[in-house]
Scaffold this active site. Sequence first.
Site, mmCIF file in Angstrom:
data_model
loop_
_atom_site.group_PDB
_atom_site.id
_atom_site.type_symbol
_atom_site.label_atom_id
_atom_site.label_comp_id
_atom_site.label_asym_id
_atom_site.label_seq_id
_atom_site.Cartn_x
_atom_site.Cartn_y
_atom_site.Cartn_z
ATOM 1 N N ARG A 75 1.218 -1.042 0.072
ATOM 2 C CA ARG A 75 0.292 0.198 -0.209
ATOM 3 C C ARG A 75 1.081 1.574 -0.284
ATOM 4 O O ARG A 75 1.829 1.202 0.645
ATOM 5 C CB ARG A 75 -0.762 -0.050 0.917
ATOM 6 N N HIS A 78 -0.235 2.725 4.575
ATOM 7 C CA HIS A 78 -0.599 2.337 5.318
ATOM 8 C C HIS A 78 0.067 0.448 5.124
ATOM 9 O O HIS A 78 -0.928 -0.001 5.161
ATOM 10 C CB HIS A 78 -2.062 2.430 5.416
ATOM 11 N N ASN A 151 -9.639 6.604 11.730
ATOM 12 C CA ASN A 151 -8.156 6.402 11.904
ATOM 13 C C ASN A 151 -7.745 6.327 13.903
ATOM 14 O O ASN A 151 -8.979 6.590 13.700
ATOM 15 C CB ASN A 151 -6.662 7.562 11.886
ATOM 16 N N PHE A 164 -2.729 15.879 -0.263
ATOM 17 C CA PHE A 164 -2.723 14.641 0.157
ATOM 18 C C PHE A 164 -1.325 13.904 -0.445
ATOM 19 O O PHE A 164 0.294 13.056 0.737
ATOM 20 C CB PHE A 164 -3.242 13.468 -0.661
ATOM 21 N N HIS A 342 -12.983 1.492 1.656
ATOM 22 C CA HIS A 342 -12.911 2.754 0.251
ATOM 23 C C HIS A 342 -14.050 3.202 0.818
ATOM 24 O O HIS A 342 -14.829 2.471 1.036
ATOM 25 C CB HIS A 342 -13.640 1.710 -0.844
ATOM 26 N N TYR A 365 -8.910 6.055 -3.491
ATOM 27 C CA TYR A 365 -8.942 4.111 -2.933
ATOM 28 C C TYR A 365 -9.640 3.207 -4.126
ATOM 29 O O TYR A 365 -9.490 1.802 -3.792
ATOM 30 C CB TYR A 365 -10.408 3.992 -2.223
HETATM 31 FE FE1 HDE Z 1 -6.458 6.860 3.450
HETATM 32 N N1 HDE Z 1 -5.708 5.978 1.843
HETATM 33 N N2 HDE Z 1 -6.070 8.720 2.086
HETATM 34 N N3 HDE Z 1 -6.439 8.488 4.929
HETATM 35 N N4 HDE Z 1 -6.236 5.146 4.506
HETATM 36 C C1 HDE Z 1 -5.131 4.566 1.503
HETATM 37 O O1 HDE Z 1 -5.222 3.171 0.330
HETATM 38 C C2 HDE Z 1 -6.085 8.423 1.256
HETATM 39 C C3 HDE Z 1 -6.740 10.000 5.037
HETATM 40 C C4 HDE Z 1 -6.619 4.748 5.807
HETATM 41 O O2 HDE Z 1 -6.193 -1.044 5.694
HETATM 42 C C5 HDE Z 1 -4.838 4.411 0.741
HETATM 43 O O3 HDE Z 1 -6.138 1.087 -0.516
HETATM 44 C C6 HDE Z 1 -6.339 10.152 0.543
HETATM 45 C C7 HDE Z 1 -7.977 10.623 6.073
HETATM 46 C C8 HDE Z 1 -6.438 4.205 6.323
HETATM 47 O O4 HDE Z 1 -6.268 -1.124 3.680
HETATM 48 C C9 HDE Z 1 -4.990 5.128 -0.341
HETATM 49 C C10 HDE Z 1 -6.238 10.525 1.491
HETATM 50 C C11 HDE Z 1 -8.097 9.130 7.193
HETATM 51 C C12 HDE Z 1 -5.850 3.786 5.194
HETATM 52 C C13 HDE Z 1 -5.417 6.305 0.951
HETATM 53 C C14 HDE Z 1 -6.645 10.270 2.652
HETATM 54 C C15 HDE Z 1 -7.671 7.897 5.906
HETATM 55 C C16 HDE Z 1 -5.901 3.939 3.682
HETATM 56 C C17 HDE Z 1 -3.670 3.360 0.383
HETATM 57 C C18 HDE Z 1 -6.574 12.240 1.867
HETATM 58 C C19 HDE Z 1 -9.037 8.693 7.830
HETATM 59 C C20 HDE Z 1 -5.515 2.083 5.410
HETATM 60 C C21 HDE Z 1 -4.178 1.850 0.705
HETATM 61 C C22 HDE Z 1 -7.199 12.640 0.273
HETATM 62 C C23 HDE Z 1 -9.787 8.739 7.664
HETATM 63 C C24 HDE Z 1 -6.743 1.004 4.973
HETATM 64 C C25 HDE Z 1 -5.316 2.231 0.332
HETATM 65 C C26 HDE Z 1 -6.080 -0.462 4.902
HETATM 66 C C27 HDE Z 1 -5.095 4.061 2.659
HETATM 67 C C28 HDE Z 1 -5.748 8.084 -0.313
HETATM 68 C C29 HDE Z 1 -6.537 10.568 3.925
HETATM 69 C C30 HDE Z 1 -7.693 6.076 6.368
HETATM 70 C C31 HDE Z 1 -3.618 5.999 -1.194
HETATM 71 C C32 HDE Z 1 -6.351 10.421 -1.387
HETATM 72 C C33 HDE Z 1 -8.501 11.386 6.510
HETATM 73 C C34 HDE Z 1 -6.856 3.136 7.789
HETATM 74 O O5 HDE Z 1 -5.772 5.262 -1.766
#
Ligand code: HDE
Length: 720
Positions: A75, A78, A151, A164, A342, A365
Site C-alpha cells: 500500500r 498504511h 484513524n 495529500f 474504500h 481508494y
Molecule cells: Fe487514506 N489511503 N487517504 N486516509 N487510508 C489509503 O488506500 C488517501 C485519509 C486510511 O487498512 C490508500 O487501499 C487520500 C484519511 C486507512 O487497507 C489510498 C487521502 C484517513 C487506510 C489512500 C487519505 C485515511 C488508508 C492506500 C486524502 C482517516 C488503510 C492503500 C484525501 C479517515 C486501509 C489503500 C487498509 C489507505 C488515500 C486520507 C485512512 C492511497 C487520497 C483522512 C485506515 O487510497
Amino acid sequence: MAKATSKKSSVNNKIEDLSRNMADGTDQFMTTDQGLKINDDHNSLKAGDRGPTLLEDFILREKITHFDHERIPERIVHARGSAAHGVFKLNKSLSKYTKAAFLNDTARETPVFVRFSTVAGSRGSTDLARDVRGFAVKFYTTEGNYDLVGNNIPIFFIQDAMKFPDLIHSVKPEQDNEIPQAASAHDTFWDFVSLMPESSHMIMWAMSDRAIPRSLRMMEGFGIHTFRFINEKGESHFVKFHWKPLLGVHSVAWDEAQKISGKDPDFHRRDLWDSIENGAFPQWDLGVQIVPEKDEHKFEFDLLDPTKIIPEELVPVQIVGRMTLNRNPDNFFAETEQVAFHPGHIVPGIDFTNDPLLQGRLFSYTDTQLSRLGSPNFHEIPINRSVNTIFNNQREGHMRQQIDKGKAAYSPNTVGGGCPFLAKASEGGFTSFQERIDSSKIRGRSKSFLDHFSQATLFYNSQSEVEKQHIKDAFSFELSLVNIPEIRQRVVDHFSNVDLGLAQYIAGKIGAVAPKKPMPVQNGAIPADGNPKAYQPIKGKSSIEKSEALSMAKTVKNTIASRQIAVLIADGVDEASLKNLINKLSAEGAMVKLVAPKLSPVKGSKGGAFSPDRTFFNAASVLFDAVYIPGGAQSVAALREEPDAVHFVNEAFRHCKAIGADKEAMPFLEDTYIPRKLGSDMSKDLSASGVINNGNIKNFIAAVAQHRFWEREMMSKVPA
Ligand code: HDE
C-alpha cells in the site's frame, strides 16, 4: 473483555463465505497447480546426476515462476498492518436517523474485518513508530459492504485532498537516500508542516502519546470526516463516528517504543494475534455524534473541515453498539494484505458530505487498488466480496472469477428479460441525498477553514501535566533530528500560536530562538494569484477551554485482563508464593510469563519444577506491562548476581510500570535504583508510586490496572 470461544465457534456468514476458498493440505498429496500428484519436490530434473537442469522440468518451472511473482506492491500508505475478523452488534436502534439495516435492527450481528496500520512505514517496518494508526472496518452487511476507513486520531493534517501527495511525499523517507524508515523526525516532513499551519491541530495529536499506543486493542478509532445519516423519510443528520476501546486508551513511553522496535518490531501484531488466540477478544463500543441538518452552521468551526473535532461537551457521543474481534485470519496475504477498503463503500442510510478531503478519498481508494491488486475485479477476492451475490453488466478484466450466464451484458435489454433489475429506493436501491447546490466553480479554500490554532490549543489545554511533558519531549526529539535550522525555527514560531510556553520549551531544547509572543505564521499553500491576507491563518475563539475526552489520563483503569506480567525467578524460588501469584493474576485474566536466567526448568523451594517462558537473554522489560519478584532466598540471591535482572527492573521503573516483590525479595530491589529514587527506606509502603514491596498481590493488581505511574518521570529518570 468477552469470554473465550474456539476458532470454530466464531463462524458467521462471512466466514462461511470465505470457507468456499479455503484449502487445507492436511492428509493430502502434494500436487502441481494443474492437480498432478508430485513424486519429488526436492530435486530438479537433470541430464545425469551431475548434469545441467532440463528446460523440460515443468515442476521446477512452475514452482520458481510462481515464487518469482509472489509479491504485489505494498500500500502506498498504511503498508504495515494487522487485521482480525469479528462481529458488530447494535444495541440501540438508529432508525430515527438512518435507514441502514445494520444500524436499525438490534437483533442482528454483522460480520466485520478490521485492519489496523501505521501510515508512513513500509510493510516490514516496526509497529512502534511514532505515527497515526489506521483503523479500517469492513462491515459485511446484508445491503452490501460498508467500510468505515478511519484513524486513531479524530482529525487530519490537511483540509483538501489536493495536498495529500505532498504530505505523504514529505513524511515518507527522503527521495535521495530513502532515510528514515517509518519516522517523521526528518527535514522534509517538518519543512512541510512549517509551511502548512492547517496541520497544527493534527501535529499536536501526533506528538502526543496517542501516536505510540500500548496495543492496537487500546486505541480509539474515528471516522474523522462528518458523514450523513439518511432516514426512511429522506431526512439528513450529520454524524461523526467513534470507536471506544473497552480496555481504555493506553500508550508506551517513547524510550520504550524505540527499544521495542529493536526487541520485537512485531509487538502490536503479536499482541493482537495472541490476545485473540487466548480468547481475550478486543472490544470497542461504537459511538455517534449526531447534528441535525439545521445546526450545520451553529458551531465556531466548519463541520466540513477535517482538521476539527466536535468537542464531546458540545455534542455528546451516544454509544450504539459493540464490536468484538474474535478470530484471527487464516492467511495473512489472502486476507490482511488483499483486503481493499474504500470510504466510498456505503449502504443506503449513509452518505457523504462536501468535506474536500473526503471527496478526494472517494476517488483514490479504487484507483490505488488497480495498481496494488492489479485488476478491476479486486472486489471478487474472497476477503473483499460482499456476502450478497453481485449482478451487473461489468464484464471480463484480469482474473475474472464470476461466470455470468445469459447473453445480455447491457442495460436496457429485452434479450435478458431486462435483468438484472434496478431496485426502487423502497426495495433498497441506493439513492444519493439530494443536497441543494447553487454556486460558482471555485478553486480555493473556504474562509470558515482558516482557524488553524484554537482547537490545537484546546487539545493542549486538555492534557494532564505528564501528557504535556510528553508532547514537549516529542517535539524536542523530532525537531532535534531536523538538520536545517530555519525549519526548526519556523516550527517553533508556528507553535507559539498554539501555546507560547510549549514553543519556548522546544526552542530551549533545539537551539532555536524562544519567541516572546505568538509569532506571525507563513501559510505556504497560497495560489499564485492569491492574496496572502486572504489566507492568513487565524486563531478563533473556542467556547470551551478543556475537553476531558481529549486526555488519556482518565481513561479506563479497572482491569489487568490480557496484561503481560513478567515474574523473575531462579532456582530456589518460593513455590507457595509463586503459585499463589500465578493463580491470582491469571484469575484476573493477566498473562503471566516466567523469566529466568536460562530456559531449563527452574527448581522450586519444595522440589517442584517451573518451565520458564523467556530468559534474560531473549526478553526485556519493555515487552511487559509489569514485573514481580517472588521470594525464596536462593532465587533472590541468584537474581542479584544477574545484571540483566537488575536492569530489567530498573528499566521497568524508568518506564513507570508497576513493580511487585515479596518481602523476601527486598535485597534484590535494593540493588536497583528504586531506593535512591523513592527514598532509601524500602520498608515503607510505596504502593502510591506503583512499587509494591510487601508481597501484597491485591495492591499489585491494583497498580497494574493503573497502567503507568507517569509521575515518576517528573522525579527524574533512572539510567536504563
Ligand atoms: Fe487514506 N489511503 N487517504 N486516509 N487510508 C489509503 O488506500 C488517501 C485519509 C486510511 O487498512 C490508500 O487501499 C487520500 C484519511 C486507512 O487497507 C489510498 C487521502 C484517513 C487506510 C489512500 C487519505 C485515511 C488508508 C492506500 C486524502 C482517516 C488503510 C492503500 C484525501 C479517515 C486501509 C489503500 C487498509 C489507505 C488515500 C486520507 C485512512 C492511497 C487520497 C483522512 C485506515 O487510497
